[in-house]
Design a protein around this motif. Sequence first.
Motif, PDB file in Angstrom:
ATOM      1  N   UNK A 194       0.808  -1.224   0.000  1.00  0.00           N
ATOM      2  CA  UNK A 194       0.000   0.000   0.000  1.00  0.00           C
ATOM      3  C   UNK A 194       0.837   1.267   0.000  1.00  0.00           C
ATOM      4  N   UNK A 195       2.139   1.154  -0.277  1.00  0.00           N
ATOM      5  CA  UNK A 195       3.016   2.323  -0.144  1.00  0.00           C
ATOM      6  C   UNK A 195       3.765   2.672  -1.427  1.00  0.00           C
ATOM      7  N   UNK A 196       3.212   2.320  -2.586  1.00  0.00           N
ATOM      8  CA  UNK A 196       3.826   2.669  -3.859  1.00  0.00           C
ATOM      9  C   UNK A 196       3.074   3.825  -4.507  1.00  0.00           C
ATOM     10  N   UNK A 197       3.792   4.635  -5.271  1.00  0.00           N
ATOM     11  CA  UNK A 197       3.190   5.790  -5.924  1.00  0.00           C
ATOM     12  C   UNK A 197       2.218   5.350  -7.015  1.00  0.00           C
ATOM     13  N   UNK A 198       2.667   4.481  -7.898  1.00  0.00           N
ATOM     14  CA  UNK A 198       1.846   3.997  -9.014  1.00  0.00           C
ATOM     15  C   UNK A 198       2.313   2.594  -9.402  1.00  0.00           C
ATOM     16  N   UNK A 199       1.859   1.566  -8.675  1.00  0.00           N
ATOM     17  CA  UNK A 199       2.283   0.198  -8.995  1.00  0.00           C
ATOM     18  C   UNK A 199       1.787  -0.211 -10.373  1.00  0.00           C
ATOM     19  N   UNK A 200       2.630  -0.925 -11.117  1.00  0.00           N
ATOM     20  CA  UNK A 200       2.244  -1.271 -12.488  1.00  0.00           C
ATOM     21  C   UNK A 200       2.657  -2.698 -12.823  1.00  0.00           C
ATOM     22  N   UNK A 201       3.839  -2.889 -13.433  1.00  0.00           N
ATOM     23  CA  UNK A 201       4.253  -4.227 -13.825  1.00  0.00           C
ATOM     24  C   UNK A 201       4.485  -5.142 -12.635  1.00  0.00           C
ATOM     25  N   UNK A 202       4.214  -6.447 -12.835  1.00  0.00           N
ATOM     26  CA  UNK A 202       4.398  -7.424 -11.760  1.00  0.00           C
ATOM     27  C   UNK A 202       4.733  -8.782 -12.369  1.00  0.00           C
ATOM     28  N   UNK A 203       5.649  -9.510 -11.721  1.00  0.00           N
ATOM     29  CA  UNK A 203       6.011 -10.863 -12.169  1.00  0.00           C
ATOM     30  C   UNK A 203       6.566 -11.615 -10.964  1.00  0.00           C
ATOM     31  N   UNK A 245       5.445  -3.308 -17.881  1.00  0.00           N
ATOM     32  CA  UNK A 245       5.275  -4.751 -17.786  1.00  0.00           C
ATOM     33  C   UNK A 245       6.625  -5.402 -17.592  1.00  0.00           C
ATOM     34  N   UNK A 246       6.644  -6.708 -17.336  1.00  0.00           N
ATOM     35  CA  UNK A 246       7.929  -7.358 -17.106  1.00  0.00           C
ATOM     36  C   UNK A 246       7.849  -8.858 -17.319  1.00  0.00           C
TER      37      UNK A 246
END
Length: 314
Positions: A194-203, A245-246
């Motif tokens: 809950x402490x990221x500015x703008x979470x996006x890519x995940x793997x 993405x990743x």
Amino acid sequence: MNPMRRRLLAWVAITSSSILSCNLYADDTESHAANTKPASVVQPGAKLKMIGESYKFTEGPTADNDGNVYFTDQPNDRIVRYDAKSGELADWLSPCGRSNGLFFVAPNQLIACADANNEMWSINLNDKSHMVLVDSVDGRRFGGPNDCWVDTDGTIYFTDPLYKRPYWKHTIPSDNPRGVYRLSPDGKLSQVVDDLVQPNGIIGDSENRQLWIADIGDKKTYRYDIAEDGSLTNRKLFCDMGSDGMALDQERNLYLTGGAGVTVFDEKGNKLETIAVPKGWTANVTFGGEGHRELFITAKEAVYTIPTRVSGLR
């Protein structure tokens, strides 16, 4: 000459020679190390190949067991399928809830971040029907699930940033919380970051129990350990680069996307190379094709492939 002096001079000569030899060996070793570079992840002589460009904005590629790739053309509300054997591209599902990130779950399921109504979907590959898995948290809509990864037990981890869409008929407040969520196989939803500015890519790496999450809003990518209960622990800064993405390969090299193309980091977070993609923005990446040794790249209105010497992590 005094015998004692003779022995002293001999000792000095031997010592000096030894020191010189050690220094020469050290210099040679350092020079060799400096000139030794890790092998490129790309097959020798391979070139980037554009295989399609009839799209508006491509995203979310994922490959099935045979190496066929499914990806989204989000503004046009469609999922496209790339046939690994024929190399042909064809619309597979439209409309598709304006899906963004996808993840293939064997034998016949696609998990989709369906952005039209801020939902997470499960799509049956056989009859193309879908089921809404979750659409809200604590009584409010998600900001728009963006990317996802599925663990071997069926647990889904997904990012929920906020990119306001012109096609939304509903309003999402600008202060809507950004987060990363875990959806267990029994349908229990929990927030794990809950402490990221703008979470996006995940793997993730199910074998080594690790998860990478990109904070594209802060130009950072973090690595977490996946605890036994599915929560995330031991956050470590992996590199000073965010990502849309990743992907991971068998050597645990991490592939990040962005303006330059696809940037590859080794398992320790050292930058190895950048695969240039001439579109100004590369959104996402996965491994497909025979043996999953073909890097499949979505970049704005186009899609590309390039053969790799190492296969993707399955």
